[in-house]
Write a protein that holds these residues in place. Structure first.
Motif, mmCIF file in Angstrom:
data_model
loop_
_atom_site.group_PDB
_atom_site.id
_atom_site.type_symbol
_atom_site.label_atom_id
_atom_site.label_comp_id
_atom_site.label_asym_id
_atom_site.label_seq_id
_atom_site.Cartn_x
_atom_site.Cartn_y
_atom_site.Cartn_z
ATOM 1 N N ARG A 216 0.840 -1.195 0.000
ATOM 2 C CA ARG A 216 0.000 0.000 0.000
ATOM 3 C C ARG A 216 0.871 1.239 0.000
ATOM 4 N NH1 ARG A 216 -4.390 -0.246 4.618
ATOM 5 N NH2 ARG A 216 -4.936 1.694 3.538
ATOM 6 N N LEU A 217 0.519 2.193 -0.834
ATOM 7 C CA LEU A 217 1.259 3.447 -0.881
ATOM 8 C C LEU A 217 0.841 4.321 0.296
ATOM 9 C CD1 LEU A 217 3.255 5.179 -2.515
ATOM 10 C CD2 LEU A 217 1.294 6.099 -3.768
ATOM 11 N N ASP A 218 1.811 4.934 0.926
ATOM 12 C CA ASP A 218 1.581 5.804 2.081
ATOM 13 C C ASP A 218 1.013 7.143 1.589
ATOM 14 O OD1 ASP A 218 1.679 7.276 4.407
ATOM 15 O OD2 ASP A 218 3.873 7.403 4.467
ATOM 16 N N LEU A 219 -0.303 7.189 1.416
ATOM 17 C CA LEU A 219 -0.938 8.383 0.846
ATOM 18 C C LEU A 219 -0.807 9.591 1.771
ATOM 19 C CD1 LEU A 219 -4.177 6.812 -0.690
ATOM 20 C CD2 LEU A 219 -2.036 7.424 -1.840
ATOM 21 N N GLY A 220 -0.865 9.367 3.097
ATOM 22 C CA GLY A 220 -0.671 10.482 4.020
ATOM 23 C C GLY A 220 0.705 11.090 3.884
ATOM 24 N N GLY A 221 1.718 10.241 3.760
ATOM 25 C CA GLY A 221 3.075 10.745 3.546
ATOM 26 C C GLY A 221 3.206 11.474 2.224
ATOM 27 N N VAL A 222 2.576 10.942 1.172
ATOM 28 C CA VAL A 222 2.609 11.600 -0.135
ATOM 29 C C VAL A 222 2.026 13.010 -0.041
ATOM 30 C CG1 VAL A 222 1.667 11.555 -2.477
ATOM 31 C CG2 VAL A 222 2.560 9.453 -1.452
#
Length: 502
Positions: A216-222
Motif C-alpha cells: 500500500r502506498l503511504d498516501l498520508g506521507g505523499v
C-alpha cells in the motif's frame, strides 16, 4: 521477500544469476544514464532559449519563466513518491513509462503553438523526469554490487554533475545550428530520437523481475511531503516575479508540513507499516544523513553560479548564448575527467575524497570571482580557464563520490525512495541557489555596482554554502577517523531495517 544486492523490484527476486549480477548490466546502465542525462539537462538547457521563445510566442516575462521554473517544480514534487512506487511495483516498469512520457512531452513542448500549452507541456515533462530520475540510482543498487556498484555510481554522479554544467553549452550549440525563427523548438525536439532509441534499448536490456507482494502506498506521507515541497519551492521558482517577497509566508507553512511528514513517517514505521520514506534510513543507514545534507548544501552554491555566469557573460560582456556556454566549459571538462576516476577511488579514500573535491571547488570558484572582478574584460575569460578547470576537477570528486557514499548501504528494496529523497534535496538546494544568487547579482547592479562587481559578489555568496558542505565533510571525515562515525555497523543497520520492513 529478498532484499540483498540481488533483489529485484520492490524486494522481489529477479530472473538473473544467483550472485545478483546480470550479464547485460553495463549496457543497461548506459541506457539509464542517457535517459537521466536528458532529464537533468532539461533543467538548465532551456534558459539560453528564453529570449527567442518569448519573442516568437509573444509571452510576458513572468509567463516565460514558467518554462524553466515549472519544470523544476514538478520535477521535485514527484521524486520521492515516484521512487517509492518504483520500489513497490517495479523500477523497470516505471522507468519505461516515465521515459515514454518524457519523449511525448518533449515533442508536445516543441510543437506548442502558444505559451500556455508550452508551460503545460513543461509541467508534464517535469513530472515524467521526476518519475524517471530515482529509478536510475535504484537500478544501480539492483544491478550492481561491491566495487562495481561504486564505479556505476561514479558514472551516475558524473551525469548529475556534468548535465548541470553543460546545459548552457548544449543549448547554445543547438540554437546556433537551428538558427532562425522557431529554432528554439529543437531544444525539445532533440530529446525525441534520443529518447526513442533509449526506450527501445531499455525494453530489451533492463532486468525483468518476477511479481512480488503489492504494498500500500503511504498516501498520508505523499500528501504531507508534496504540500511541504510545493510550499517551499513555489516562492523560489517565482522569485523573479516577486515570489519570495509576496509568498514568504509559505516557508513556515512548508516547515509545518515537513515536520508533520516526519512525525507521520515515524508513526507509520512504528506501526509496522510501509512509510513513504522510512526514518530509519536517516538514523541507522551509514552515510545517508550526512550525504543528503552535504548534497543539498552543495547544490545551493553549485546550481546558482551557472545562471549568474550566463547573466554576466551575455548581459555584461555581450556574449552570444553559445560563447557564454563555452566560457564555462573548462569546469565541465574538469568535472568529467575527475568523475570518471573518482568512482574507483571512493572505496579507498572515502570522505577524504569529498573534502579534497570541495577544497578544489572553493578555490576554483573563488579564483574565478576574483579574476572577473579585477582582470580586464578582454582577458578575463582566458584567465578563468585554469581555475574553472580546477573547480571542475573538485566538483567531479564531490557529486559522484557523495552519491556513492550516500546510497551504497541503502537496502535495495528502499533504493528508489532513498534516491528520490537525495535528489529532492539537491533540487531544493538548486532552487534556493538559482533564486538567491541572480537576485544578489541584480541587487549589486541596482545599487550602482558594475557587472564585474555583481558577478564577483554573487559567486562569492554562492561559495558560502559550498564552504558549509566542506565543514560538514571535514567533520564526518574526522569522526570516521576516530572510529565513531556510525550509530551501528552497516550489517546491523541492514538487518534492523529489513526485519522491520520485510
Amino acid at each position: 521477500m529478498e532484499s540483498g544486492p540481488g533483489a529485484g523490484e520492490g524486494g522481489t527476486v529477479p530472473t538473473q544469476a544467483e550472485d545478483g549480477t546480470d550479464p547485460r548490466r553495463w549496457k543497461a546502465l548506459w541506457v539509464t544514464l542517457v535517459a537521466g542525462f536528458m532529464s537533468l539537462l532539461d533543467v538548465t538547457i532551456v534558459s539560453v532559449a528564453l529570449p527567442s521563445m518569448q519573442r516568437d510566442l509573444h509571452a510576458s516575462a513572468p509567463a516565460i519563466q514558467w518554462v524553466v521554473t515549472g519544470y523544476a517544480l514538478s520535477f521535485a514534487l514527484v521524486l520521492v513518491t515516484a521512487g517509492r512506487v518504483g520500489d513497490a511495483i517495479g523500477r523497470r516498469r516505471i522507468f519505461l513509462m516515465a521515459l515514454a512520457g518524457f519523449v511525448l512531452c518533449s515533442a508536445a513542448a516543441g510543437a506548442a503553438p502558444n505559451i500556455t500549452l508550452l508551460v503545460v507541456a513543461r509541467l508534464a515533462q517535469g513530472v515524467a523526469a521526476g518519475c524517471l530520475a530515482p529509478q536510475n540510482s535504484a537500478l544501480i543498487q539492483q544491478m550492481f554490487r561491491g566495487a562495481e556498484r561504486g564505479r556505476a555510481f561514479g558514472l551516475f554522479g558524473a551525469v548529475v554533475g556534468i548535465s548541470s554544467a553543460v546545459g548552457p553549452v548544449v543549448g547554445g550549440l543547438i540554437l546556433a545550428l537551428a538558427d532562425g525563427p522557431q529554432g528554439w523548438r529543437w531544444i525539445f525536439y532533440v530529446n525525441v530520437p534520443v529518447g526513442a532509441v533509449a526506450l527501445l534499448l531499455g525494453l530489451r536490456l533492463l532486468p525483468r523481475t518476477t511479481p512480488g507482494r503489492r504494498e500500500r502506498l503511504d498516501l498520508g506521507g505523499v500528501a504531507l511531503l508534496g504540500c511541504g515541497v510545493l510550499a517551499m519551492m513555489l516562492p523560489l521558482v517565482m522569485a523573479e516575479s516577486g515570489g519570495v517577497r509576496h509568498l514568504w509566508w509559505l516557508f513556515p507553512v512548508s516547515a509545518a508540513f515537513l515536520y508533520g511528514f516526519v512525525r507521520w513517517e515515524r508513526r507509520v514505521a512504528a506501526r509496522e507499516g510501509q512509510p513513504l520514506l522510512d526514518p530509519r534510513l536517516v538514523t541507522t543507514t551509514r552515510g545517508y544523513a550526512v550525504g543528503a545534507s552535504l548534497g543539498t548544501l552543495y547544490f545551493v552554491g553549485f546550481s546558482g553560479v551557472w545562471l549568474v555566469f550566463a547573466l554576466f557573460f551575455q548581459n555584461g560582456l555581450g556574449y552570444s548564448p553559445l560563447r557564454s556556454g563555452l566560457a564555462v566549459t573548462p569546469f565541465a571538462i574538469g568535472s568529467a575527467c575527475a568523475a570518471a576516476v573518482s568512482g574507483r577511488l571512493v572505496d579507498r579514500l572515502g570522505r577524504l575524497l569529498t573534502v579534497c573535491g570541495l577544497v578544489g571547488v572553493t578555490l576554483g570558484l573563488g579564483g574565478t570571482a576574483l579574476i572577473l572582478l579585477l582582470a580586464p574584460a578582454h582577458v578575463a575569460t582566458w584567465l578563468t580557464v585554469p581555475v574553472l578547470f580546477v573547480g571542475g576537477l573538485g566538483s567531479g570528486c564531490v557529486i559522484s563520490p557523495n552519491i556513492t557514499m550516500t546510497l551504497r548501504d541503502v537496502p535495495v528494496r528502499m533504493a528508489g525512495a532513498a534516491g528520490g529523497a537525495l535528489q529532492t534535496g539537491q533540487r531544493l538546494g538548486g532552487s534556493v541557489g538559482t533564486a538567491a544568487l541572480p537576485g544578489i547579482f541584480y541587487v549589486v547592479l541596482g545599487s550602482g555596482g558594475h557587472y564585474h562587481a555583481a558577478v564577483a559578489t554573487a559567486v562569492g555568496v554562492g561559495i558560502g554554502p559550498i564552504v558549509g558542505s566542506l565543514a560538514l565533510a571535514v567533520h564526518d571525515w574526522r569522526r570516521h577517523r576516530r572510529g565513531d562515525g556510525d550509530p551501528c555497523p552497516p550489517e546491523v543497520s541492514h538487518s534492523h531495517l529489513h526485519s522491520r520492513q520485510g
